[in-house]
Design a protein around this motif. Structure first.
Motif, PDB file in Angstrom:
ATOM      1  N   ASP A  46      -7.841 -14.209 -11.682  1.00 22.22           N
ATOM      2  CA  ASP A  46      -8.528 -13.527 -10.581  1.00 22.22           C
ATOM      3  C   ASP A  46      -7.785 -12.285 -10.087  1.00 22.22           C
ATOM      4  O   ASP A  46      -7.862 -11.942  -8.907  1.00 22.22           O
ATOM      5  CB  ASP A  46      -8.759 -14.473  -9.390  1.00 22.22           C
ATOM      6  CG  ASP A  46      -9.995 -15.322  -9.599  1.00 22.22           C
ATOM      7  OD1 ASP A  46     -10.873 -14.890 -10.381  1.00 22.22           O
ATOM      8  OD2 ASP A  46     -10.077 -16.403  -9.007  1.00 22.22           O
ATOM      9  N   PHE A  47      -7.056 -11.623 -10.966  1.00 18.62           N
ATOM     10  CA  PHE A  47      -6.344 -10.395 -10.617  1.00 18.62           C
ATOM     11  C   PHE A  47      -5.421 -10.592  -9.426  1.00 18.62           C
ATOM     12  O   PHE A  47      -5.267  -9.716  -8.583  1.00 18.62           O
ATOM     13  CB  PHE A  47      -7.321  -9.242 -10.334  1.00 18.62           C
ATOM     14  CG  PHE A  47      -8.154  -8.848 -11.514  1.00 18.62           C
ATOM     15  CD1 PHE A  47      -7.583  -8.220 -12.609  1.00 18.62           C
ATOM     16  CD2 PHE A  47      -9.518  -9.121 -11.549  1.00 18.62           C
ATOM     17  CE1 PHE A  47      -8.347  -7.860 -13.708  1.00 18.62           C
ATOM     18  CE2 PHE A  47     -10.287  -8.764 -12.646  1.00 18.62           C
ATOM     19  CZ  PHE A  47      -9.699  -8.135 -13.724  1.00 18.62           C
ATOM     20  N   TRP A  48      -4.812 -11.780  -9.348  1.00 14.89           N
ATOM     21  CA  TRP A  48      -3.913 -12.042  -8.228  1.00 14.89           C
ATOM     22  C   TRP A  48      -2.549 -11.426  -8.505  1.00 14.89           C
ATOM     23  O   TRP A  48      -1.943 -11.657  -9.552  1.00 14.89           O
ATOM     24  CB  TRP A  48      -3.760 -13.549  -8.012  1.00 14.89           C
ATOM     25  CG  TRP A  48      -3.005 -13.919  -6.764  1.00 14.89           C
ATOM     26  CD1 TRP A  48      -3.550 -14.127  -5.524  1.00 14.89           C
ATOM     27  CD2 TRP A  48      -1.598 -14.157  -6.631  1.00 14.89           C
ATOM     28  NE1 TRP A  48      -2.553 -14.460  -4.623  1.00 14.89           N
ATOM     29  CE2 TRP A  48      -1.349 -14.482  -5.281  1.00 14.89           C
ATOM     30  CE3 TRP A  48      -0.517 -14.105  -7.514  1.00 14.89           C
ATOM     31  CZ2 TRP A  48      -0.073 -14.766  -4.788  1.00 14.89           C
ATOM     32  CZ3 TRP A  48       0.757 -14.382  -7.032  1.00 14.89           C
ATOM     33  CH2 TRP A  48       0.966 -14.714  -5.681  1.00 14.89           C
ATOM     34  N   GLY A  49      -2.086 -10.615  -7.585  1.00 18.67           N
ATOM     35  CA  GLY A  49      -0.761 -10.011  -7.716  1.00 18.67           C
ATOM     36  C   GLY A  49      -0.033 -10.089  -6.392  1.00 18.67           C
ATOM     37  O   GLY A  49      -0.657 -10.186  -5.329  1.00 18.67           O
ATOM     38  N   LEU A  50       1.298 -10.068  -6.450  1.00 18.60           N
ATOM     39  CA  LEU A  50       2.089 -10.183  -5.231  1.00 18.60           C
ATOM     40  C   LEU A  50       3.213  -9.151  -5.259  1.00 18.60           C
ATOM     41  O   LEU A  50       3.993  -9.094  -6.201  1.00 18.60           O
ATOM     42  CB  LEU A  50       2.683 -11.597  -5.122  1.00 18.60           C
ATOM     43  CG  LEU A  50       3.434 -11.914  -3.827  1.00 18.60           C
ATOM     44  CD1 LEU A  50       2.482 -11.927  -2.635  1.00 18.60           C
ATOM     45  CD2 LEU A  50       4.147 -13.260  -3.935  1.00 18.60           C
ATOM     46  N   VAL A  51       3.229  -8.323  -4.217  1.00 19.86           N
ATOM     47  CA  VAL A  51       4.308  -7.357  -4.062  1.00 19.86           C
ATOM     48  C   VAL A  51       5.333  -7.964  -3.116  1.00 19.86           C
ATOM     49  O   VAL A  51       4.990  -8.334  -1.989  1.00 19.86           O
ATOM     50  CB  VAL A  51       3.776  -6.022  -3.491  1.00 19.86           C
ATOM     51  CG1 VAL A  51       4.906  -5.004  -3.370  1.00 19.86           C
ATOM     52  CG2 VAL A  51       2.666  -5.472  -4.371  1.00 19.86           C
ATOM     53  N   VAL A  52       6.566  -8.105  -3.583  1.00 21.71           N
ATOM     54  CA  VAL A  52       7.642  -8.667  -2.758  1.00 21.71           C
ATOM     55  C   VAL A  52       8.727  -7.605  -2.630  1.00 21.71           C
ATOM     56  O   VAL A  52       9.326  -7.201  -3.623  1.00 21.71           O
ATOM     57  CB  VAL A  52       8.222  -9.949  -3.397  1.00 21.71           C
ATOM     58  CG1 VAL A  52       9.414 -10.462  -2.591  1.00 21.71           C
ATOM     59  CG2 VAL A  52       7.151 -11.037  -3.485  1.00 21.71           C
ATOM     60  N   LEU A  53       8.927  -7.136  -1.394  1.00 18.67           N
ATOM     61  CA  LEU A  53       9.867  -6.031  -1.165  1.00 18.67           C
ATOM     62  C   LEU A  53      10.791  -6.362  -0.003  1.00 18.67           C
ATOM     63  O   LEU A  53      10.435  -7.150   0.884  1.00 18.67           O
ATOM     64  CB  LEU A  53       9.083  -4.754  -0.812  1.00 18.67           C
ATOM     65  CG  LEU A  53       8.204  -4.144  -1.904  1.00 18.67           C
ATOM     66  CD1 LEU A  53       7.349  -3.024  -1.342  1.00 18.67           C
ATOM     67  CD2 LEU A  53       9.060  -3.635  -3.059  1.00 18.67           C
ATOM     68  N   PRO A  54      11.982  -5.734   0.017  1.00 13.96           N
ATOM     69  CA  PRO A  54      12.799  -5.858   1.227  1.00 13.96           C
ATOM     70  C   PRO A  54      12.071  -5.159   2.384  1.00 13.96           C
ATOM     71  O   PRO A  54      11.276  -4.248   2.146  1.00 13.96           O
ATOM     72  CB  PRO A  54      14.096  -5.126   0.853  1.00 13.96           C
ATOM     73  CG  PRO A  54      13.757  -4.256  -0.303  1.00 13.96           C
ATOM     74  CD  PRO A  54      12.607  -4.900  -1.014  1.00 13.96           C
ATOM     75  N   PRO A  55      12.318  -5.593   3.622  1.00 16.67           N
ATOM     76  CA  PRO A  55      11.476  -5.124   4.737  1.00 16.67           C
ATOM     77  C   PRO A  55      11.663  -3.659   5.116  1.00 16.67           C
ATOM     78  O   PRO A  55      10.947  -3.175   5.997  1.00 16.67           O
ATOM     79  CB  PRO A  55      11.878  -6.038   5.903  1.00 16.67           C
ATOM     80  CG  PRO A  55      13.194  -6.598   5.527  1.00 16.67           C
ATOM     81  CD  PRO A  55      13.256  -6.640   4.034  1.00 16.67           C
ATOM     82  N   ASP A  56      12.560  -2.925   4.445  1.00 14.49           N
ATOM     83  CA  ASP A  56      12.663  -1.496   4.742  1.00 14.49           C
ATOM     84  C   ASP A  56      11.991  -0.651   3.661  1.00 14.49           C
ATOM     85  O   ASP A  56      12.187   0.553   3.596  1.00 14.49           O
ATOM     86  CB  ASP A  56      14.134  -1.086   4.905  1.00 14.49           C
ATOM     87  CG  ASP A  56      14.951  -1.366   3.638  1.00 14.49           C
ATOM     88  OD1 ASP A  56      14.406  -2.000   2.701  1.00 14.49           O
ATOM     89  OD2 ASP A  56      16.122  -0.964   3.601  1.00 14.49           O
ATOM     90  N   ASP A  57      11.178  -1.289   2.822  1.00 13.58           N
ATOM     91  CA  ASP A  57      10.496  -0.581   1.740  1.00 13.58           C
ATOM     92  C   ASP A  57       9.020  -0.977   1.789  1.00 13.58           C
ATOM     93  O   ASP A  57       8.693  -2.157   1.632  1.00 13.58           O
ATOM     94  CB  ASP A  57      11.131  -0.987   0.395  1.00 13.58           C
ATOM     95  CG  ASP A  57      10.676  -0.100  -0.759  1.00 13.58           C
ATOM     96  OD1 ASP A  57       9.861   0.815  -0.522  1.00 13.58           O
ATOM     97  OD2 ASP A  57      11.138  -0.333  -1.887  1.00 13.58           O
ATOM     98  N   LEU A  58       8.132   0.005   2.036  1.00 11.99           N
ATOM     99  CA  LEU A  58       6.718  -0.332   2.223  1.00 11.99           C
ATOM    100  C   LEU A  58       5.931  -0.233   0.921  1.00 11.99           C
ATOM    101  O   LEU A  58       6.150   0.697   0.143  1.00 11.99           O
ATOM    102  CB  LEU A  58       6.083   0.615   3.247  1.00 11.99           C
ATOM    103  CG  LEU A  58       6.616   0.535   4.672  1.00 11.99           C
ATOM    104  CD1 LEU A  58       5.987   1.616   5.529  1.00 11.99           C
ATOM    105  CD2 LEU A  58       6.345  -0.849   5.267  1.00 11.99           C
ATOM    106  N   PRO A  59       4.999  -1.166   0.682  1.00 14.62           N
ATOM    107  CA  PRO A  59       4.103  -1.017  -0.466  1.00 14.62           C
ATOM    108  C   PRO A  59       3.219   0.214  -0.271  1.00 14.62           C
ATOM    109  O   PRO A  59       2.976   0.630   0.861  1.00 14.62           O
ATOM    110  CB  PRO A  59       3.262  -2.298  -0.440  1.00 14.62           C
ATOM    111  CG  PRO A  59       3.406  -2.841   0.928  1.00 14.62           C
ATOM    112  CD  PRO A  59       4.708  -2.360   1.468  1.00 14.62           C
TER     113      PRO A  59
END
Lengths: 282, 133
Positions: A183-196
């Motif tokens: 289902d085209f599921w993706g997850l962006v995981v970043l440190p909180p000082d870097d915005l998607p």
């Protein structure tokens, strides 16, 4: 012996049929056409440097994916650390919601994406993306998490760190089929000082509030500060910042943020309430 | 007479004390930090389809839809069939209708259910939906 052969025979036939059907599908599937599939401009090729390749333990593709992404951003975590927060032994796997939840409990900004526009935009911005794939078929699913670390539209290749010590390379059309079955599921995981780059402001706000919910107040504070710099006209960032600082006992910092929120939006009762509360405790 | 006066004063004191106490109690209930989550739900823009779809996934909404005899998958398919402009107008209307109210609560759940039943031609509540049949 011959009995066994007879019993196996129909199974083999079925498997052969599936393979034939699959290759027929593969033969007929249109090649991935970026002009048709993308509505945003992305670089023709991009690679995220520094994502480690980790050999996953059995069934740990989910925890391993999060560990790879968090090690990329400089955190000292192992797949076992994440598994203790995310893995469901009874299911022999990791649920999507626990992928998001475990990343947040580790103080990370975690937001879902669900299309190629977002996937390739994030890679282009230098952010690895965890994807949920079915490497088998709809009728015989083989669920898997991997990390997309790059792509090349001209070479027709998607690069994944996929729980093995070797990088996995997939043609776009095959990657699309495996990802579509997830289902085209993706997850962006970043440190909180870097915005998607591909996610709406509201979703990032909600991810920040989720960090408050799991009592990762320091991370929440950083994310609210980062969001406030990116979207200075929205008082909600300052409001969240005030709340996250208050939760850490930083009353003066909370007051400063809530006053800033009030300057942006003078008539919001929630801001006045929280500001009054903070001032009464100072 | 003096006795009555005393009693009156006593009652007055008792009543004022009670009033003060209850006022204090109310003030104390109000005097707490309001959460970021609730503020985001109330004020942030939800101008996208995935937000509406997400609402449809909620267990309570889903249960109501099933109770109405509607297949949730069909409800999703119908919602997916709306154009971006239609979705945007639904969300705008929703935000206007629920302004000042607690949109994360029951009201909002009912709104979503009625929205779905409207699209499915079971109800005709909102002027911005069109019945798909």
């Amino acid at each position: 012996m011959s009995d066994t052969d007879l019993q196996l025979h129909p199974l083999r036939a079925l498997r052969l049929f599936c393979l034939l059907a699959f290759s027929w599908l593969a033969g007929c599937a249109a090649p991935f056409n970026p002009d048709e599939r993308l509505t945003v401009d992305v670089p023709p090729r991009a690679t995220v440097a520094g994502v480690p390749l980790i050999q996953q333990e059995a069934f740990y593709c989910g925890p391993t994916s999060i560990a790879m992404v968090m090690q990329w951003s400089g955190h000292d975590v192992t797949q076992d650390d994440i598994a203790s927060l995310a893995f469901s032994p009874g299911a022999g796997g990791t649920y999507l919601a626990d992928m998001i939840g475990s990343a947040r409990r580790k103080g990370q900004l975690a937001v879902e994406i669900n299309n190629f526009d977002a996937l390739l935009s994030e890679i282009g911005a230098g952010h690895p993306v965890i994807v949920f794939q079915n490497l088998g078929l709809g009728v015989a699913p083989v669920w898997h998490y991997g990390v997309v670390t790059g792509y090349d539209l001209q070479k027709d290749e998607v690069y994944l760190n996929s729980g093995q010590l070797e990088q996995m390379v997939m043609p776009f059309a095959l990657f699309e089929r495996t990802w579509r079955r997830g289902d085209f599921w993706g997850l962006v995981v970043l440190p909180p000082d870097d915005l998607p780059v591909s996610v709406s402001e509201t979703k990032v706000l909600q991810a920040a509030a989720a960090l408050e919910r799991v009592e990762q107040y320091r991370s929440a504070e950083t994310l609210y500060e980062t969001g406030a710099a990116r979207w200075p006209g929205n008082w909600l960032w300052q409001f969240g910042l005030g709340n996250a600082r208050y939760a850490q006992g930083d009353l003066r910092g909370a007051r400063q943020a809530l006053r800033q929120a009030r300057r942006i939006a003078p008539d919001i009762p929630e801001i006045r309430n929280n500001l009054a509360q903070v001032e009464s405790e100072l | 007479m003096g006795f009555f006066k005393l009693t009156k004063t006593g009652i007055a004191i008792a009543l004022s004390a009670q009033l003060m106490l209850s006022t204090t109690a109310v003030t104390m209930v109000q005097a707490e930090m309001l959460g970021t989550d609730a503020a985001i739900s109330k004020y942030a823009q939800h101008s996208d389809r995935s937000f509406l779809m997400g609402e449809l996934q909620r267990e309570e909404v889903r249960a109501q839809i099933v109770a109405l005899g509607v297949d949730p998958a069909e409800a999703e398919a119908r919602l997916a069939a709306l154009s971006d402009a239609e979705v945007a107008s639904i969300v705008t209307q929703m935000e206007n209708d629920s302004a000042g109210a607690d949109i994360i609560g029951t009201l909002f759940t009912i709104f979503i259910i009625l929205l779905v039943t409207d699209i499915l031609c079971l109800t005709r509540i909102f002027n911005f939906t069109r019945c798909v049949r």
